[in-house]
Design a protein around this motif. Structure first.
Motif, short mmCIF file in Angstrom:
data_model
loop_
_atom_site.label_atom_id
_atom_site.label_comp_id
_atom_site.label_asym_id
_atom_site.label_seq_id
_atom_site.Cartn_x
_atom_site.Cartn_y
_atom_site.Cartn_z
N MET A 68 1.11 -1.05 0.16
CA MET A 68 0.12 0.07 -0.41
C MET A 68 0.56 1.82 -0.07
O MET A 68 0.34 2.63 -0.66
CB MET A 68 -1.14 0.24 1.28
N ARG A 69 1.98 1.15 1.20
CA ARG A 69 2.71 2.70 0.64
C ARG A 69 3.41 2.76 -0.31
O ARG A 69 3.77 4.01 -1.06
CB ARG A 69 4.02 2.25 2.06
N MET A 99 1.46 4.81 -3.21
CA MET A 99 0.49 5.45 -3.09
C MET A 99 2.16 6.56 -2.46
O MET A 99 2.28 7.46 -2.07
CB MET A 99 -0.32 6.01 -0.81
N ASN A 100 2.86 5.45 -3.01
CA ASN A 100 4.19 6.15 -2.99
C ASN A 100 4.38 6.95 -1.67
O ASN A 100 4.31 8.72 -1.29
CB ASN A 100 4.16 8.04 -4.38
N LYS A 101 4.52 6.57 -0.40
CA LYS A 101 4.31 7.67 0.84
C LYS A 101 5.94 6.51 1.50
O LYS A 101 6.49 6.84 2.52
CB LYS A 101 3.70 7.36 1.70
#
Length: 872
Positions: free
Chosen positions: A633-634, A637-639
């Motif tokens: 997920m990260r 989302m480019n986190k």
């Protein structure tokens, strides 16, 4: 440079001199002055721009220091003079020759040309023909060879020379210009040895006895004299000088300095028409020549050939000779300023420049003339590739520019240049290396190698180096370099080291920042003539980012960037061959480096499928699957990157904690969370020492071994068994571990495992523990059905199967074993123990001759133990 192409600079006022002969060598107060060194057999260019040999230069020095009679002696000419005045003073009563006995008569010749009044007056006291000067030609001025003749014996030569020395009316110097030949071949060794001893005990400080040796070091002189076996006092004298402060009766003649080399260039320019390509280049050319430990003879030969061919002296010419000289024409200061990330170093040299300028102004006012020079020795601390060697070479040039060194060359020494393998060889080896560095910089990288072998000969090298740093103060700058922690240990290894290297002279070379590393890589590729395809630079930056993030002690900073650039160029060349217009693409990045590029998180189901082969690991699989989903997920989302968490495994023995820990490393590596993914397994004995000061290093070593992987601590609660309220070595281990976990966050996963209650006690021991271990994974005790299933899988893995009734009998044995000794029950380990019993029973049947079918029978399972104890 103020000289023009039409004229040379004017000679210095006063008698001609050369920097390589120091007048202080004539005023030591010792009975002898021993001259040696690589420059003894060289030629010299004095301040009058005349080329001469050592004998002539020495005559001028003695004459300028007030010696009225200067007498030379060699094997072929026991007594001869280089000036008429010395000859005349040696006559009896001023009219007869001083050494005319028997058939010999003194001859002298008026010579044409030459810088010494064109005079070389030689006695015919030898029965051997005269020899030419050692450099293969006559001295400047064309000294002629005297005719061979017979003369007085060697004993009489000795008495004649010592007679001159004993006279005090005229200040006299006796020079053995080829001491080795005289000492080795003389037929009057006993008389000469006696004369030396008498002179040493009863001579005067008005006159001087000089011995010139063609040896490069004082150690070689001492060894030569010892080998002769006839001159005990001289042997003792030279031996004492080896351990005495510099200037105590010995003088080393080294290679030419910059001023003398410049005079040579001008002399050949005027006499042979040597041309200078660009007068603005003359300063760096001369500095480069001075930094090369060569003889003036060799430089004269090179420059003369260049002049005869009609060539021009330029940077390019000297670079071809030496492989040096900065190609861009920048000064050392400018090159230092262009280096990035060295703010502290630049500030240090700016302060030093200000100090040198202030000292110069004070001297002009007649103040501070007797002050000792500032401490110039330096310590460079930093990881590889941070510029330590490059800066050491610049330091030599900067110190030359500030007038702190006369040559400004840099000698880069390895351990093999300082430490020998046999007793008695290390000190001479170190001395020879220091001699090469005199008037320049001695750079010792990884200097802690000397203190690491203190049980060997490293300490002897340190002691020798310390003495030379003191004796040759003002002529030697030592720079030691290495990893920060190891350099601290090195400086603490010997009290003398800390006193030679002031704290202000310890300069740190930090690792390069990301932008600097990227710029170095891209510049390296550009220097190779390559251009990058669109998007390739971004990928290279990602690689550099990850390389720096996961850097350890082996990371080479700029060196690794150059290595990467060269590897890309090599792979690119193999792909394009002669089609060099092709740009560099991602395909040209070697596989070794592609591993640094980010990659999509794999499907958790496929990644965790291996855990499905193990019984009872459902809760474990759930925790790891949740972690993998968070990472995916990260990324979507480019986190940014998710730091791998530290974990606590709780459960009884045999429930799979160690097995899963070993797989966590691989799992986190596949997820891109750990660079290596290896697992280091430790227990209390690997982390807790028995003596003060040993525990923290043990913990740090375990962490370093596990860096970019997993550190698995089984039975971790045992670390605090000795705390008794907070003390003990276990507490030190916990404190150190917490600091290391924080320091290496993102590069280390620590998994602590043990019984649930014990692990709760461990986490409560230190307030920092719960916040560090953020993931807890329970390993439940197996049910009987799970244990039987584990037995079935273990048997299948060994090629066996369970026959009818075996599972039920095995369940009864497992249940009885757990009830008999609950604390010792090992779950899967106990199942493996049961399998061993069953295989043993099968083997017994085989021994009795029964047919074998790899199927266990109920009788192979032992009877369950009673509650009073184990059976089987």
């Amino acid at each position: 440079m103020t000289a023009t192409a039409a004229e040379a600079p004017p000679p210095l006022p006063g008698p001609p001199t050369t920097e390589r002969l120091d007048p202080s060598a004539l005023h030591s107060g010792e009975p002898f002055t021993v001259i040696y060194g690589p420059g003894v057999g060289d030629v010299f260019v004095d301040s009058a721009y005349q080329v001469c040999v050592l004998e002539q230069a020495l005559w001028r020095l003695l004459h300028s220091e007030g010696f009225e009679r200067i007498v030379f002696s060699s094997l072929n000419h026991p007594v001869y003079f280089r000036d008429q005045a010395s000859r005349d003073l040696s006559r009896h009563g001023g009219s007869r020759p001083a050494a005319v006995v028997g058939p010999g008569t003194m001859r002298h010749r008026q010579l044409k040309g030459g810088p010494l009044g064109h005079m070389d007056v030689r006695s015919s006291l030898s029965r051997r023909p005269a020899a030419e000067p050692e450099d293969g030609g006559p001295p400047a001025g064309g000294t002629a060879r005297p005719r061979p003749s017979t003369g007085i014996s060697d004993p009489f030569s000795v008495s004649t020379l010592t007679g001159y020395l004993r006279q005090s009316r005229h200040r006299t110097a006796v020079v053995f210009s080829h001491a080795e030949e005289i000492l080795h071949h003389t037929t009057a060794a006993r008389e000469l040895a006696g004369a030396m001893e008498r002179w040493a005990h009863h001579g005067n400080d008005h006159n001087l006895w000089i011995l010139v040796f063609r040896k490069s070091t004082l150690d070689e002189v001492a060894e030569f004299v010892r080998a002769q076996g006839h001159f005990p006092f001289l042997e003792t004298f030279v031996g004492e000088q080896r351990s005495a402060p510099a200037g105590g009766g010995t003088f080393r003649v080294g290679p030419p300095e910059a001023a003398e080399l410049e005079r040579l260039i001008h002399a050949l320019r005027l006499r042979l028409g040597l041309r200078i390509a660009d007068w603005r280049e003359l300063d760096p050319i001369v500095r480069a020549m001075a930094a090369h430990p060569g003889r003036l003879l060799a430089w004269r030969s090179r420059l003369a050939r260049l002049a005869r061919r009609g060539g021009e002296l330029s940077r390019t010419t000297v670079r071809q000779w030496l492989g040096s000289v900065s190609a861009d024409g920048r000064t050392a200061w400018e090159r230092l300023e262009a280096m990035q990330g060295l703010g502290a170093l630049k500030e240090y040299f700016e302060r030093l420049r200000a100090e040198a300028e202030a000292a110069e102004e004070l001297r002009a006012l007649g103040r501070g003339l007797g002050a000792e020079p500032p401490a110039l020795h330096l310590v460079f601390t930093g990881n590889p590739g941070t510029g330590k060697t490059t800066v050491a070479r610049l330091v030599a040039e900067i110190y030359l520019d500030l007038g702190l060194l006369s040559r400004g060359h840099c000698v880069e020494a390895q351990m093999s240049d300082l430490v020998a393998g046999y007793i008695g060889q290390t000190a001479p080896l170190t001395n020879r290396t220091v001699d090469r560095a005199l008037d320049g910089v001695l750079f010792i990288d990884e200097a802690y190698g000397l203190s690491d072998q203190r049980e060997g000969f490293g300490d002897e090298a340190i002691q020798t180096l310390l003495k030379r740093m003191e004796d040759d103060r003002g002529r030697l700058v030592v720079i030691v370099a290495g990893y920060p922690d190891k350099m601290k240990e090195f400086l603490a290894a010997n009290p003398g080291l800390a006193s030679r290297f002031p704290l202000d002279n310890v300069i740190d070379f930090p690792d390069f920042e990301l932008d600097t590393l990227t710029a170095i890589l891209l510049r390296r590729i550009e220097e190779r003539g390559l251009r990058l395809d669109e998007g390739t630079a971004d990928q290279l930056r990602q690689i550099v980012t990850e390389m720096r993030r996961t850097a350890d002690g082996d990371f080479g900073n700029a060196r690794d960037m150059r290595t990467l650039g060269d590897a890309i160029a090599k792979r690119w060349a193999g792909r394009v061959r002669r089609n060099v217009t092709e740009p560099v693409t991602a395909d040209d990045i070697p596989e070794t480096y592609r591993g640094y590029l980010p990659r999509p998180a794999p499907d958790p189901a496929a990644l965790l499928a291996e855990l499905d082969d193990y019984v009872g690991l459902g809760p474990v699989r759930e925790v790891l699957e949740n972690l993998a989903n968070r990472l995916r997920m990260r990324q979507a989302m480019n986190k940014g990157q998710l730091a791998p968490p530290h974990m606590v495994f709780t459960g009884p023995p045999g429930t799979g904690k160690t097995t899963v820990a070993r797989k966590i490393g691989t799992l986190f590596h596949e997820l891109g969370l750990l660079r290596k993914g290896h697992v280091v397994e430790v227990t209390r004995t690997d982390l807790v020492a028995s003596y003060v000061g040993q525990t923290a290093p043990m913990v740090r070593k375990a962490v370093q071994d596990a860096l970019d992987g997993v550190l698995f601590i089984d039975e971790a609660y045992s670390l605090v068994r000795d705390t008794r309220g907070g003390g003990g070595f276990g507490a030190e281990a916990i404190d150190t571990l917490i600091r290391e976990m924080e320091h290496w966050r993102g590069r280390l996963v620590v998994i602590a495992a043990g019984y649930p209650e014990d692990m709760e006690e461990l986490l409560a021991f230190n307030p920092g523990m719960p916040s560090r271990f953020t993931v807890r994974v329970p390993f439940s005790e197996y049910s009987l059905d799970d244990l039987v299933e584990i037995l079935r899988r273990m048997a299948a893995a060994e090629g066996y199967s369970l026959g009818e009734g075996v599972a039920e009998r095995a369940a009864r044995w497992l249940r009885g074993t757990r009830l008999a000794e609950p604390a010792a029950f090992g779950n899967a380990r106990t199942v493996r123990e049961l399998l061993g019993f069953m295989e043993g029973s099968m083997a017994a049947r085989f021994a009795r001759g029964e047919a074998m079918d790899a199927v266990f029978r109920p009788g192979d399972v032992p009877d369950p133990p009673s509650h009073r104890g184990r059976q089987g």
